[in-house]
Design an enzyme around this catalytic site. Structure first.
Site: not given
Length: 258
Positions: A112, A132
């Site tokens: 990210e 995730e």
């Protein structure tokens, strides 16, 4: 300090310094990163930022799941920085170019942060991923909202829905990475990009970055009709005159940022 900031010749080098934890970000590191971004934003001498991780194994493995300060459930959702992971994934207030110097794994929040960089240079053994879902979490600090805007939707969905990793060459193919080099050449490659960036007018760069960020969701017609303050500032600046004058006089321009 788990994050190092070095300021030299207008270049801010930010290094996440937790190589023993693959530069995973715990609460202390997140707070230090946010403080550093604010410091850089307030320093008008900064012309370029290089973001990297210490060691040779990882840029960043994302959130430190082993940390006692790591939140979960709704607490995790509530604790997400509005500026995205590491305070940089979706930050809207930093107007200098950011180069991601990717020296290994960029996973979860690490990826990210890569999405928050303007230019990305990676070693040929670097790996990218948003795993995730494998631990019951979500790439909600920038990944879910940004990745499918940067690469084809099916490729983005495949990464996030399987937790698979993408090679540096694949990342370059899909436009997430600007250059892939052998590890031994990483410093030199980044240095050439830094040199090219600082040779440009800082107000022009700020306007370009702002326009990319603020108009990416618009049609070309709509984007072209917007007069952003940063654009007017660049066009009416002393540097705008200096650039043309220096070109005519066949010399390097002297940028003043005004």
């Amino acid at each position: 300090m788990t994050v190092q900031l070095i300021l030299k010749d207008g270049v801010a080098t930010v290094t996440i310094n937790r190589p023993d934890r693959m530069n995973a970000v715990d609460q202390e590191t997140a707070e230090q990163l946010e403080s550093i971004w604010q410091k850089i934003e307030a320093d008008t001498s900064v012309r370029c930022v290089v973001l990297t991780g210490a060691g040779e194994r990882a840029f960043s493995a994302g959130a430190d799941l082993k940390s006692e300060s790591d939140a979960s459930g709704l607490e995790y959702w509530a604790s997400v920085n509005p500026n995205g992971f590491g305070g940089i994934a979706s930050r809207q207030t930093l107007n200098v170019p950011i180069i991601g110097k990717i020296n290994g794994f960029a996973l979860g929040g690490g990826m990210e942060m890569v999405l928050g960089c303007d230019i990305v240079i990676a070693t040929d053994d670097a790996r990218f991923g948003l795993p995730e879902a494998k631990v019951g979490r979500l790439p909600m600090a920038g990944g879910m909202t940004m990745l499918q805007r940067m690469i084809p939707e099916k490729i983005a969905a495949g990464l996030m829905m399987t937790g698979r990793m993408m090679s540096a060459s694949e990342a370059k193919h899909y436009g997430l990475v600007n250059a892939v080099v052998p590890r031994a050449d990483l410093d030199a490659e980044v240095a050439t990009w830094v040199k090219d960036i600082v040779s440009c007018a800082p107000l022009s760069l700020a306007s370009i970055k702002r326009t990319i960020r603020d108009t990416a969701h618009l049609s070309i017609e709509a984007a072209s009709s917007i007069n952003l303050p940063s654009t007017l500032r660049a066009l009416l600046s002393e540097d705008s005159e200096e650039g043309v004058t220096a070109f005519r006089e066949k010399r390097a321009p002297v940028w003043r940022g005004k």
